[in-house]
Design an enzyme around this catalytic site. Sequence first.
Site, PDB file in Angstrom:
ATOM      1  N   ARG A  39      85.892  94.824  28.706  1.00  9.01           N
ATOM      2  CA  ARG A  39      85.185  93.545  28.596  1.00  9.01           C
ATOM      3  C   ARG A  39      84.042  93.625  27.585  1.00  9.01           C
ATOM      4  O   ARG A  39      83.768  92.665  26.856  1.00  9.01           O
ATOM      5  CB  ARG A  39      84.664  93.131  29.972  1.00  9.01           C
ATOM      6  CG  ARG A  39      85.801  92.648  30.895  1.00  9.01           C
ATOM      7  CD  ARG A  39      85.396  92.749  32.357  1.00  9.01           C
ATOM      8  NE  ARG A  39      86.360  92.164  33.273  1.00  9.01           N
ATOM      9  CZ  ARG A  39      87.494  92.738  33.684  1.00  9.01           C
ATOM     10  NH1 ARG A  39      87.826  93.940  33.235  1.00  9.01           N
ATOM     11  NH2 ARG A  39      88.294  92.124  34.534  1.00  9.01           N
ATOM     12  N   ASP A 348      93.401  99.673  42.688  1.00  4.34           N
ATOM     13  CA  ASP A 348      93.746 100.843  41.875  1.00  4.34           C
ATOM     14  C   ASP A 348      93.601 102.154  42.653  1.00  4.34           C
ATOM     15  O   ASP A 348      94.035 103.205  42.180  1.00  4.34           O
ATOM     16  CB  ASP A 348      92.856 100.890  40.625  1.00  4.34           C
ATOM     17  CG  ASP A 348      93.157  99.725  39.682  1.00  4.34           C
ATOM     18  OD1 ASP A 348      94.294  99.207  39.713  1.00  4.34           O
ATOM     19  OD2 ASP A 348      92.254  99.321  38.938  1.00  4.34           O
ATOM     20  N   LYS A 375     102.189  97.246  38.752  1.00  4.27           N
ATOM     21  CA  LYS A 375     101.182  97.988  37.974  1.00  4.27           C
ATOM     22  C   LYS A 375     101.889  98.809  36.890  1.00  4.27           C
ATOM     23  O   LYS A 375     103.004  98.493  36.516  1.00  4.27           O
ATOM     24  CB  LYS A 375     100.344  98.850  38.923  1.00  4.27           C
ATOM     25  CG  LYS A 375      99.500  97.993  39.891  1.00  4.27           C
ATOM     26  CD  LYS A 375      98.510  97.138  39.131  1.00  4.27           C
ATOM     27  CE  LYS A 375      97.693  96.243  40.052  1.00  4.27           C
ATOM     28  NZ  LYS A 375      96.835  95.333  39.289  1.00  4.27           N
TER      29      LYS A 375
HETATM   30  C1  S3P Z   1      91.632  95.097  36.273  1.00  5.32           C
HETATM   31  C2  S3P Z   1      92.122  94.366  37.317  1.00  5.32           C
HETATM   32  C3  S3P Z   1      93.156  94.846  38.234  1.00  5.32           C
HETATM   33  C4  S3P Z   1      93.357  96.353  38.119  1.00  5.32           C
HETATM   34  C5  S3P Z   1      93.360  96.846  36.700  1.00  5.32           C
HETATM   35  C6  S3P Z   1      92.072  96.464  35.995  1.00  5.32           C
HETATM   36  C7  S3P Z   1      90.616  94.472  35.409  1.00  5.32           C
HETATM   37  O1  S3P Z   1      94.366  94.179  37.934  1.00  5.32           O
HETATM   38  O2  S3P Z   1      94.545  96.752  38.762  1.00  5.32           O
HETATM   39  O3  S3P Z   1      93.510  98.254  36.658  1.00  5.32           O
HETATM   40  O4  S3P Z   1      89.962  95.185  34.631  1.00  5.32           O
HETATM   41  O5  S3P Z   1      90.445  93.249  35.494  1.00  5.32           O
HETATM   42  P1  S3P Z   1      94.676  92.746  38.630  1.00  5.32           P
HETATM   43  O6  S3P Z   1      93.435  91.982  38.582  1.00  5.32           O
HETATM   44  O7  S3P Z   1      95.751  92.081  37.834  1.00  5.32           O
HETATM   45  O8  S3P Z   1      95.114  93.112  40.019  1.00  5.32           O
END
Ligand code: S3P
Length: 461
Positions: A39, A348, A375
């Site tokens: 981000r 995760d 995933k």
């Molecule tokens: C993440 C959100 C999660 C997570 C990923 C990182 C993020 O996915 O599993 O490793 O940085 O927004 P989801 O929001 O699609 O579940």
Amino acid sequence: MDVLAAPPGGAPAASVTVLPAAQLRGELRLPGDKSISHRALMLALLAEGESRIRDAGDGADVRSTAGVVAALGAAVERLPGNGGSVDYRVVSPGDEALRAPAVALDCGNSGTSLRLFAGILAGLPLTAVLDGDASLRGRPVARIIEPLRAMGATLEARDHDSHPPVTVTGRRPLRPIDWTTPVPSAQVKSAILLAGLRAGGTTRVHERVATRDHSERMLRARGVAVRSLPDGAGGAVIEIDGGTTVQAMEQRVPGDPSAAAFWLVAAAVHPDAELGIRNVGVNPTRRAVIDLLARMGADIEERSTTQGVGHDRDGPGDVGEPVADLVVRSSSLEAVDIGPAEVAAAIDEIPVLCLAATQARGRTTIRGAGELRHKESDRLAGIAAGLRALGARIEIDGDDITIDGPARLTGAPTDSLDDHRLAMTFAIAGLIAAGRTNVGRPASAAISYPGFFSDLERIRA
Ligand code: S3P
């Protein structure tokens, strides 16, 4: 003899052998949080001028995001940082001046890169293609295509708009929408918020189950009006006002709690362990793994190091992300019942929590874990196969997981399926399993934690 055959340089090793450790001792510095690093790079792209990102993660996923930021027209410099982390200097012409890339934007293995960039591209006056590796090409994208189309952008994807590559043609201004996310997903929420930046009005996302809020915190720190209101039923409504300028800033990235989870479980299940973990992000929307392990009886000491308030545009700053130092010791664990909202909060960390459950007394149930199928691999199938091979009693019934413990684990071949979280989970299992645990395709650890195997070697006393 306690030895670890670390992957040699050059071609990635087909497998790594982990032998049991007599003791676990030491201090760990984690890679910078992957979610926050993505981000920070993306918002640096949208902000005109120079942004600095300190202690970013240096895994392959974050590098993919940095590559896309450069392909869209920002100057990106990657400088050596602390431990396994890096610093980035990003100079962007601002989102008005970004250029259409000549080739497809390569998101590698990173779902976060692909989905969040789709939200950014939806509001830019250009066409671009988002693509990635074979694993990413198997991951669902309809969940972002639908809301971004409703906002007026044009998106097309393979297999009747279900899988990458995704072609995005942006439109300005976008239409603000009021969207309820069908599955808890910080990626979908963030894609809509990033598009909402360029909408002519206020965009609302309703999450029935609240997910990680790094996008909201960081947008606020960069001067964008974002409001989060609890919906009174465990979820939240997030609002963003379109048309605000994202400001350039300097920010620091905390250590990744999803990386900390491997050491928390390692020490908790090992009979002779004490590990210190420095500078761990403990954002309330990310710390579920710490709280779940504590509920199972894990001996985890937490010392807050910052309250994470505010930010500083002139000096090294943070963006309101709380951080703590943790100490974890050998523990006697009890089984736990984990429901769908907690699964979303620890999405995760579920694979390594399954390993913890194999060492806990009683039956652990994890309900509503179907998202794990989507995933980097089918993690439900992958974790069950690997832990079963080591002697665990683990069953999958629909979207639910049942684990009976404690089980005596014995080393055996396991397969990461090229999924970083499975590779690291099976390697941690090897520290307590009798004999030789073989982790197939271990190089995937570098997706989020390039220094994982050298840290594993270092803490074996
Ligand atoms: C993440 C959100 C999660 C997570 C990923 C990182 C993020 O996915 O599993 O490793 O940085 O927004 P989801 O929001 O699609 O579940």
